[in-house]
Design a protein around this motif. Structure first.
Motif, short mmCIF file in Angstrom:
data_model
loop_
_atom_site.label_atom_id
_atom_site.label_comp_id
_atom_site.label_asym_id
_atom_site.label_seq_id
_atom_site.Cartn_x
_atom_site.Cartn_y
_atom_site.Cartn_z
N ILE A 170 0.88 -1.18 0.00
CA ILE A 170 0.00 0.00 0.00
C ILE A 170 0.91 1.22 0.00
N ASP A 171 0.60 2.19 -0.87
CA ASP A 171 1.43 3.40 -0.95
C ASP A 171 0.54 4.55 -1.42
N ASP A 172 0.72 5.72 -0.82
CA ASP A 172 -0.10 6.87 -1.18
C ASP A 172 0.34 7.56 -2.46
N ASP A 173 1.45 7.11 -3.05
CA ASP A 173 1.92 7.69 -4.31
C ASP A 173 1.09 7.12 -5.46
N PRO A 174 0.23 7.95 -6.11
CA PRO A 174 -0.65 7.42 -7.16
C PRO A 174 0.11 6.86 -8.36
N ARG A 175 1.37 7.29 -8.56
CA ARG A 175 2.14 6.78 -9.69
C ARG A 175 2.49 5.31 -9.53
N LYS A 176 2.43 4.79 -8.32
CA LYS A 176 2.76 3.38 -8.08
C LYS A 176 1.54 2.47 -8.09
N HIS A 177 0.36 3.08 -8.05
CA HIS A 177 -0.85 2.27 -7.98
C HIS A 177 -0.99 1.39 -9.23
N GLN A 178 -1.42 0.17 -9.01
CA GLN A 178 -1.63 -0.85 -10.05
C GLN A 178 -0.32 -1.39 -10.64
N LEU A 179 0.83 -0.91 -10.13
CA LEU A 179 2.10 -1.49 -10.55
C LEU A 179 2.38 -2.75 -9.73
N HIS A 180 3.34 -3.54 -10.20
CA HIS A 180 3.79 -4.71 -9.46
C HIS A 180 5.27 -4.54 -9.12
N LEU A 182 8.39 -6.61 -7.35
CA LEU A 182 8.78 -7.96 -6.93
C LEU A 182 7.59 -8.92 -7.04
N SER A 183 6.81 -8.71 -8.09
CA SER A 183 5.62 -9.53 -8.39
C SER A 183 4.48 -9.32 -7.39
N LEU A 184 4.58 -8.28 -6.54
CA LEU A 184 3.52 -7.98 -5.58
C LEU A 184 2.78 -6.72 -6.03
N PRO A 185 1.45 -6.72 -6.02
CA PRO A 185 0.70 -5.55 -6.49
C PRO A 185 0.73 -4.39 -5.48
N VAL A 186 0.76 -3.17 -6.00
CA VAL A 186 0.55 -1.98 -5.17
C VAL A 186 -0.94 -1.66 -5.31
N VAL A 187 -1.72 -2.01 -4.30
CA VAL A 187 -3.17 -2.02 -4.44
C VAL A 187 -3.80 -0.63 -4.34
N GLY A 188 -3.09 0.33 -3.76
CA GLY A 188 -3.66 1.67 -3.61
C GLY A 188 -3.07 2.39 -2.41
N GLY A 189 -3.81 3.41 -1.93
CA GLY A 189 -3.33 4.22 -0.81
C GLY A 189 -3.90 3.78 0.52
N MET A 190 -3.60 4.56 1.56
CA MET A 190 -4.03 4.22 2.91
C MET A 190 -5.54 4.22 3.05
N ASP A 191 -6.26 4.91 2.17
CA ASP A 191 -7.72 4.91 2.23
C ASP A 191 -8.31 3.53 1.95
N LEU A 192 -7.52 2.65 1.32
CA LEU A 192 -7.99 1.29 1.02
C LEU A 192 -7.47 0.26 2.02
N LEU A 193 -6.88 0.74 3.14
CA LEU A 193 -6.26 -0.17 4.09
C LEU A 193 -7.25 -1.21 4.62
N ALA A 194 -8.38 -0.74 5.15
CA ALA A 194 -9.36 -1.66 5.76
C ALA A 194 -9.90 -2.65 4.73
N ASP A 195 -10.24 -2.16 3.52
CA ASP A 195 -10.77 -3.04 2.48
C ASP A 195 -9.74 -4.08 2.05
N THR A 196 -8.48 -3.66 1.94
CA THR A 196 -7.41 -4.58 1.51
C THR A 196 -7.21 -5.67 2.55
N ILE A 197 -7.23 -5.29 3.82
CA ILE A 197 -7.05 -6.27 4.89
C ILE A 197 -8.14 -7.33 4.82
N GLU A 198 -9.36 -6.91 4.57
CA GLU A 198 -10.48 -7.85 4.49
C GLU A 198 -10.42 -8.70 3.23
N ASP A 199 -10.17 -8.06 2.07
CA ASP A 199 -10.18 -8.78 0.79
C ASP A 199 -9.03 -9.77 0.68
N MET A 200 -7.86 -9.41 1.22
CA MET A 200 -6.68 -10.24 1.06
C MET A 200 -6.38 -11.07 2.30
#
Length: 606
Positions: A170-180, A182-200
């Motif tokens: 998770i990173d607040d830099d929008p330029r990194k969003h949706q990038l991978h 080390l084969s790991l996705p950058v899912v979005g910013g801190m506003d998605l923290l709770a949703d990411t914890i639940e989904d993943m």
């Protein structure tokens, strides 16, 4: 592959690449030319020699290519370019015919194949790691997709004994969003923290943004704590770039991370001048503060450090640690001794004749000293007197006594004995060539007997966490911070001062307890907090300075200084000695009367 084998291997590979690059370039550029000419042989030989010169200079053969990155690519580019330029110059002086097109082509071939030979090493290692069986562990979300987060993720993947499985960033830099990364996705910013914890199905959070300010880090940590997921943070960025960080060394988020202030800035030049090349004796060297002072002062290259303490196990432990870390340039000697033994203190001082003495030995537990006031006097008062007078007798340059904020308007036996010890030190300074000073600070996070280790143990046992009173407030400082400031104050000593360390804003103990419960991954209703009542000798609010101690100018942004008023120390010691013949209640009353007389400090003449 050992270092020698590595150098030989890459040396041979590079020699072959450089040699054939000249001949391949010649065939491509001049198909009809004689490739076996003496001039081409000289050119290729010159190029090989130049390459090895610059490769050696840039340590090209001593790099760990399994971790290669941009910096290594730059080093390869510099080495090859400089070797070709030098070979061109040599060729110009040997012969007017300079094969510029051949050299340019050879440069490109070398750059391509030498880079490939190195980065294939990393590709092979990464492929080997990726080919292992699928790793299991706690599903971990890394907050921060920068250099620190990337390093943490890589170590998690590569450490076979790590029980953490990185799944996303998770990173607040929008330029990194949706990038991978080390084969790991950058899912979005801190506003998605709770949703990411639940989904993943995240089981662990790692905060890997150590370069942010304390305030920004605190905000992120608080958001993580609100999710109820176990949270950790990486150490400071200096530890990362120095290679000190491993996944198993990940630091638990502790209360000092949420105190909301930066570490102190210190004048290391002054401390180095004060310590370098000198013999330093530290009493209480096995204690929390004494041992950290030894670690800190060892960085400034003293010639010898005398570790004096009463507990053999703690002295042995700090001796082994210091010898391992600094033993190449600092001599360490140990003395198991009791500061109450006056003759022994004089003997030790005569034996080593230190230039600096830091007196950290003391009884500091407030409730225990209420029950044993006679022992508090013998250790904190007479012990200090013994060490200080021994320092005076054998010409010590600077004597530093570690005092306490509990010496201000004391309500306890411990605080009173510390105040009397300050009087002794001040009085000796008037009549001695030795500079005698005291350094006063408050509670130290993580020291033995302090609240943090006790709270951690209580949480591990399932609670409840015990707090004396909901209004109990204290100043806090980390052990390294306090130790560094002690050395800083000592380096500024003129003689007779009582230095008071600025501890920042006071903190309620109950707030520390609540934060630590949350940081440990629990809720307050799971662990619980109970109030046990104020203990004997305790204040609700500690003081670092009286109102009239505060002065506009300070010797350091985090250090205040004052000088206590004149006190008849001979009379004080007579009263203390007489009190020892009485019962505990009388001893306590006498100590409080003595210590609370003449508390006002006047500004020092600086």
């Amino acid at each position: 592959m050992g270092m020698h084998s590595r150098v030989v291997y890459f040396g041979i590979v590079d020699s072959l690449i450089v040699f054939f690059s000249v001949y391949v370039s010649t065939v491509v550029m001049f198909p009809s030319s004689d490739v076996f000419s003496l001039q081409l042989l000289i050119l290729s030989s010159t190029l090989i020699v130049c390459h090895h010169v610059f490769a050696s200079y840039n340590k090209l053969y001593k790099r760990a290519w399994e971790y290669a990155g941009v910096e290594e690519m730059v080093v390869i580019f510099k080495s090859i370019t400089l070797s070709v330029v030098l070979a061109t110059a040599v060729q110009f002086f040997i012969s007017a015919d300079v094969y510029l097109r051949v050299l340019a082509s050879a440069w490109m071939i070398q750059l391509l194949f030498i880079s490939a030979s190195r980065f294939s090493w990393r590709w092979y290692r990464d492929k080997k790691v990726a080919g292992r069986s699928v790793k299991e562990g706690k599903r971990t979300l890394i907050i921060g997709a920068g250099s620190a987060g990337t390093m943490v993720a890589r170590q998690m993947k590569n450490k076979s004994n790590c029980d953490l499985l990185p799944v996303a960033f998770i990173d607040d830099d929008p330029r990194k969003h949706q990038l991978h990364i080390l084969s790991l996705p950058v899912v979005g910013g801190m506003d998605l923290l709770a949703d990411t914890i639940e989904d993943m199905q995240i089981e662990k959070l790692i905060i890997a943004i150590p370069s942010l300010s304390k305030k920004e880090l605190s905000m992120i940590k608080e958001k993580c704590l609100q999710t109820g997921v176990e949270t950790q943070s990486v150490p400071m960025y200096e530890d990362l770039v120095m290679g000190k960080l491993t996944v198993t060394d990940m630091k638990e988020v502790k209360i000092d991370d949420l105190l909301g202030r930066h570490p102190v800035d210190l004048e290391t030049a002054a401390m180095e001048g004060f310590i370098s090349g000198r013999t330093v004796l530290v009493t209480g060297a096995g204690g929390s503060i004494g041992s950290e002072i030894c670690r800190q002062l060892s960085q400034f290259s003293p010639s010898r450090v005398v570790l004096l303490g009463h507990g053999e196990n703690s002295i042995y432990a700090i001796e082994m640690e210091l010898k391992e870390s600094f033993g190449d340039h600092v001599e360490y000697v140990t003395e198991i001794a009791d500061i109450k033994d006056r003759e022994r203190m004089f003997d030790i001082m005569h034996k080593y004749e230190p230039e600096v003495v830091i007196h950290a030995a003391a009884h500091k537990h407030v409730p225990l000293m209420e029950k044993n006031p006679d022992e508090a006097i013998r250790n904190n008062v007479w012990g200090t007197k013994n060490v200080a007078e021994a320092a005076d007798a054998w010409g010590v340059a600077t004597f530093v006594m570690i005092s306490s904020d509990k010496a201000v308007n004391p309500t306890s036996v411990m605080g009173s004995t510390k105040r009397v010890a300050e009087m002794i030190v001040k009085d000796l300074d008037k009549q001695s060539a030795t500079r005698f000073v005291a350094v006063r600070f408050g509670n130290v996070l993580g020291s033995r007997g302090s609240v943090i280790p006790r709270f951690v143990d209580q949480i591990k046992r399932g609670g409840p966490v015990t707090v004396t009173d909901p209004e109990m407030t204290r100043y806090f400082m980390t052990i390294p911070e306090a130790s560094k400031l002690v050395l800083q104050a000592a380096s500024l000593a003129q003689g007779g001062e009582i230095f008071v360390l600025d501890m920042g804003e006071p903190v309620k103990i109950v707030d520390l307890a609540r934060n630590l419960i949350e940081l440990s991954g629990f809720r307050e209703d799971e662990i619980g907090i109970t109030f046990t009542g104020v203990r004997p000798g305790e204040k609700l609010y500690e003081e670092l300075l009286n109102v009239d101690e505060i002065q506009e100018e300070q010797v350091h942004p985090r250090i205040h200084v004052g000088v206590s008023p004149e006190v008849d120390v001979a009379e004080v010691m007579d009263r203390v000695e007489a009190a020892l013949l009485q019962d505990a209640a009388t001893i306590r009353t006498t100590l409080l009367e003595i210590a609370n007389r003449g508390q006002t400090l006047t500004p020092a003449a600086l």
